[in-house]
Design an enzyme around this catalytic site. Structure first.
Site, PDB file in Angstrom:
ATOM      1  N   ASN A 126      39.230 -19.878 -27.955  1.00 25.55           N
ATOM      2  CA  ASN A 126      38.776 -20.425 -26.668  1.00 25.55           C
ATOM      3  C   ASN A 126      39.711 -21.515 -26.137  1.00 25.55           C
ATOM      4  O   ASN A 126      39.328 -22.275 -25.251  1.00 25.55           O
ATOM      5  CB  ASN A 126      37.322 -20.921 -26.762  1.00 25.55           C
ATOM      6  N   ARG A 169      36.862 -33.986 -28.387  1.00 20.00           N
ATOM      7  CA  ARG A 169      35.650 -34.381 -29.087  1.00 20.00           C
ATOM      8  C   ARG A 169      35.209 -35.750 -28.582  1.00 20.00           C
ATOM      9  O   ARG A 169      36.040 -36.657 -28.385  1.00 20.00           O
ATOM     10  CB  ARG A 169      35.870 -34.468 -30.611  1.00 20.00           C
ATOM     11  N   GLN A 178      25.865 -34.225 -30.656  1.00 18.97           N
ATOM     12  CA  GLN A 178      25.454 -33.120 -29.796  1.00 18.97           C
ATOM     13  C   GLN A 178      24.263 -32.412 -30.404  1.00 18.97           C
ATOM     14  O   GLN A 178      24.320 -32.092 -31.585  1.00 18.97           O
ATOM     15  CB  GLN A 178      26.620 -32.137 -29.610  1.00 18.97           C
ATOM     16  N   HIS A 234      28.523 -29.206 -23.573  1.00 16.96           N
ATOM     17  CA  HIS A 234      29.704 -28.635 -24.236  1.00 16.96           C
ATOM     18  C   HIS A 234      29.784 -27.123 -23.960  1.00 16.96           C
ATOM     19  O   HIS A 234      29.238 -26.312 -24.710  1.00 16.96           O
ATOM     20  CB  HIS A 234      29.584 -28.906 -25.734  1.00 16.96           C
TER      21      HIS A 234
HETATM   22  P1  NDP Z   1      45.727 -26.958 -31.888  1.00 22.71           P
HETATM   23  O1  NDP Z   1      45.634 -27.043 -33.369  1.00 22.71           O
HETATM   24  O2  NDP Z   1      46.567 -25.901 -31.278  1.00 22.71           O
HETATM   25  O3  NDP Z   1      46.256 -28.334 -31.312  1.00 22.71           O
HETATM   26  C1  NDP Z   1      45.911 -29.558 -31.827  1.00 22.71           C
HETATM   27  C2  NDP Z   1      47.091 -30.473 -31.654  1.00 22.71           C
HETATM   28  O4  NDP Z   1      46.662 -31.796 -31.909  1.00 22.71           O
HETATM   29  C3  NDP Z   1      48.226 -30.171 -32.610  1.00 22.71           C
HETATM   30  O5  NDP Z   1      49.400 -30.039 -31.833  1.00 22.71           O
HETATM   31  C4  NDP Z   1      48.254 -31.424 -33.473  1.00 22.71           C
HETATM   32  O6  NDP Z   1      49.524 -31.807 -33.832  1.00 22.71           O
HETATM   33  C5  NDP Z   1      47.746 -32.468 -32.528  1.00 22.71           C
HETATM   34  N1  NDP Z   1      47.308 -33.694 -33.153  1.00 22.71           N
HETATM   35  C6  NDP Z   1      46.568 -33.877 -34.267  1.00 22.71           C
HETATM   36  N2  NDP Z   1      46.392 -35.179 -34.499  1.00 22.71           N
HETATM   37  C7  NDP Z   1      47.038 -35.846 -33.528  1.00 22.71           C
HETATM   38  C8  NDP Z   1      47.224 -37.213 -33.243  1.00 22.71           C
HETATM   39  N3  NDP Z   1      46.716 -38.150 -34.044  1.00 22.71           N
HETATM   40  N4  NDP Z   1      47.949 -37.550 -32.140  1.00 22.71           N
HETATM   41  C9  NDP Z   1      48.485 -36.596 -31.348  1.00 22.71           C
HETATM   42  N5  NDP Z   1      48.337 -35.269 -31.587  1.00 22.71           N
HETATM   43  C10 NDP Z   1      47.625 -34.914 -32.663  1.00 22.71           C
HETATM   44  O7  NDP Z   1      44.234 -26.872 -31.363  1.00 22.71           O
HETATM   45  P2  NDP Z   1      43.689 -26.523 -29.899  1.00 22.71           P
HETATM   46  O8  NDP Z   1      44.647 -27.035 -28.897  1.00 22.71           O
HETATM   47  O9  NDP Z   1      43.258 -25.110 -29.840  1.00 22.71           O
HETATM   48  O10 NDP Z   1      42.362 -27.416 -29.898  1.00 22.71           O
HETATM   49  C11 NDP Z   1      42.446 -28.824 -29.964  1.00 22.71           C
HETATM   50  C12 NDP Z   1      41.066 -29.435 -30.115  1.00 22.71           C
HETATM   51  O11 NDP Z   1      40.310 -29.177 -28.950  1.00 22.71           O
HETATM   52  C13 NDP Z   1      40.223 -28.833 -31.248  1.00 22.71           C
HETATM   53  O12 NDP Z   1      40.513 -29.435 -32.485  1.00 22.71           O
HETATM   54  C14 NDP Z   1      38.838 -29.141 -30.791  1.00 22.71           C
HETATM   55  O13 NDP Z   1      38.447 -30.432 -31.224  1.00 22.71           O
HETATM   56  C15 NDP Z   1      38.943 -29.141 -29.284  1.00 22.71           C
HETATM   57  N6  NDP Z   1      38.341 -27.937 -28.709  1.00 22.71           N
HETATM   58  C16 NDP Z   1      37.310 -28.092 -27.825  1.00 22.71           C
HETATM   59  C17 NDP Z   1      36.673 -26.996 -27.324  1.00 22.71           C
HETATM   60  C18 NDP Z   1      35.574 -27.130 -26.312  1.00 22.71           C
HETATM   61  O14 NDP Z   1      34.800 -26.195 -26.135  1.00 22.71           O
HETATM   62  N7  NDP Z   1      35.467 -28.250 -25.615  1.00 22.71           N
HETATM   63  C19 NDP Z   1      37.023 -25.634 -27.749  1.00 22.71           C
HETATM   64  C20 NDP Z   1      38.209 -25.583 -28.558  1.00 22.71           C
HETATM   65  C21 NDP Z   1      38.800 -26.704 -29.057  1.00 22.71           C
HETATM   66  P3  NDP Z   1      50.378 -31.114 -34.958  1.00 22.71           P
HETATM   67  O15 NDP Z   1      49.803 -29.764 -35.219  1.00 22.71           O
HETATM   68  O16 NDP Z   1      51.718 -31.096 -34.312  1.00 22.71           O
HETATM   69  O17 NDP Z   1      50.234 -32.008 -36.122  1.00 22.71           O
END
Ligand code: NDP
Length: 400
Positions: free
Chosen positions: A147, A285, A314, A333
């Protein structure tokens, strides 16, 4: 034979739908980075139907029962004596969605001696105490990418909604008004504004790509820098720290996972470094932002608007201040639970279950915790620890 407890949100108040607004879904071949969509051997549901609510059962009942397993589906997940607590005692597998999360705390894990697998039907497994899962050897898996694009579309909608003052203007129409001045006194164009994403993962980068045609200046910060070619193609400015990035941004979109490193990242101090009148859109989140600091910043004018669809806990209790703070554009959400997304995460959940029962490895891109440590995608994007503290407050929510 296994017992699977599946926690889903309630059916619509008008009852489980018998018809839908549209007849089909576009057929997607693969995700933008080449990852394949979920590949279960079969599905027992109609793509585009409501799968994420209790009666939808993620389309899993026929498959699980035909294999001799027991499936319990409930929305009753919080408070003493809830169905989740009763059923978890002898469950082997728990399935939950971030939209209506079954908080799998250390206490719950301790009371579920048989629990071996926690599946997130969606993305983001912060509702599981990952440290406790590691300590107990429980595997945690989610349906990576299912998603991400759904959320990125919601982010773009919310940025435009806030900056252009859409919701208050819509409300004037409902009230029977034609109050142009009231509507436009807080309405701007995004053209030329600087937008920055905290994390340029699947969602963050998709947001930037979608905003490029709006002629916004694009910024990002992340733990790992994107390839130079990607930065060049989209004209991205990288910032080594979130502080450096927020200072120059008119709009900040938060797209990192919640883990101990990001909990309350947007507190009073960080918000005070933002430009006065900046906007925050947080679909990652709720706990990444300090709840009360956001309210104060909107009241003082330090922030011009805040939107998103993620809260903590939530469901958010009726008196959660984000329901009533000024200049917000919150939804429940929902961004990652469009009917399109549900089809993908239901299929992905089935794929994970098939792998588990057939003794085949779960794709590493779906793994968060395995073998007592962060694994797969979890090892890349999460840090060890627990982000479920305070989840018991969800029991204060009363259904309307
Ligand atoms: P990804 O794993 O593709 O992206 C997450 C990114 O966050 C990675 O690039 C990671 O970096 C980076 N990251 C982690 N910690 C940090 C930090 N401290 N500072 C900066 N960057 C950081 O996941 P998605 O993009 O698919 O999803 C991201 C988040 O969105 C999910 O974890 C979830 O919490 C939320 N989400 C919400 C949804 C909703 O319905 N509202 C649905 C789907 C997701 P790296 O990998 O380079 O370490």
């Amino acid at each position: 034979m296994a017992k699977i407890v599946c926690v889903l949100y309630d059916d619509p108040v008008s009852g489980y739908p018998s018809t839908y607004a549209r007849d089909d879904l576009p057929k997607l071949e693969k995700y933008a980075d080449g990852q394949t969509l979920p590949t279960p051997k079969a599905i027992d549901f109609q793509p585009g139907s409501l799968l994420g609510s209790v009666s939808g059962e993620l389309g899993l009942r026929k498959y699980l029962e035909s294999q001799g397993h027991t499936l319990v589906v409930t929305s009753d997940k919080d408070g003493e004596g809830c169905t989740l607590d009763k059923e978890l005692v002898d469950a082997d597998i728990v399935i939950s969605q971030p939209f209506w999360p079954a908080y799998i705390t250390a206490e719950r894990i301790a009371k579920a001696p048989k629990l071996k697998l926690a599946i997130t039907a969606g993305i983001g497994s912060d509702h599981v105490d990952l440290q406790a899962a590691m300590d107990r050897g429980i595997t945690v898996a989610e349906v990576t990418y299912c998603n991400s694009i759904s959320v990125s579309e919601h982010v773009v909608m919310m940025i435009l909604g806030l900056v252009r003052n859409y919701i208050p203007s819509y409300n004037w129409v409902i009230k029977g008004g034609w109050n142009i001045a009231d509507c436009v006194a807080r309405s701007y164009d995004v053209e030329g504004m600087s937008v920055g994403t905290v994390a340029a993962g699947r969602i963050g980068l998709a947001v930037l790509k979608r905003l490029k045609p709006f002629d916004m200046k694009l910024h990002y910060t992340d733990r790992h820098r994107l390839p130079e070619a990607v930065e060049k193609e989209y004209g991205l400015t990288y910032h080594a720290t979130v502080e450096d990035m927020v200072k120059v941004c008119d709009v900040v979109t938060i797209n990192c996972p919640l883990h101990p490193e990001t909990e309350h990242l947007f507190d009073e101090k960080l918000i005070s470094k933002m430009k006065r009148g900046a906007y925050i859109v947080n679909t990652a989140r709720g706990k990444i932002c300090d709840r009360d600091a956001i309210v104060r910043a909107l009241e003082s004018g330090q922030l011009a608007g805040y939107a998103g669809d993620v809260w903590f806990p939530q469901p958010a209790p009726q008196d959660h201040p984000w329901r009533t703070m000024p200049h917000h554009g919150m939804t429940p959400h929902i961004s990652g639970s469009s009917l399109s997304a549900q089809t993908r995460y239901a299929a992905g959940t089935r794929e994970i279950l098939e792998c588990w029962f057939e003794g085949r490895p779960i794709r590493s891109e779906y793994l968060i915790v395995d073998g007592g440590k962060l694994a797969g995608v979890g090892a890349h994007s999460y840090s060890a620890g627990n982000a479920t503290k305070g989840a018991e407050e969800a029991a204060r929510f009363k259904k309307v």
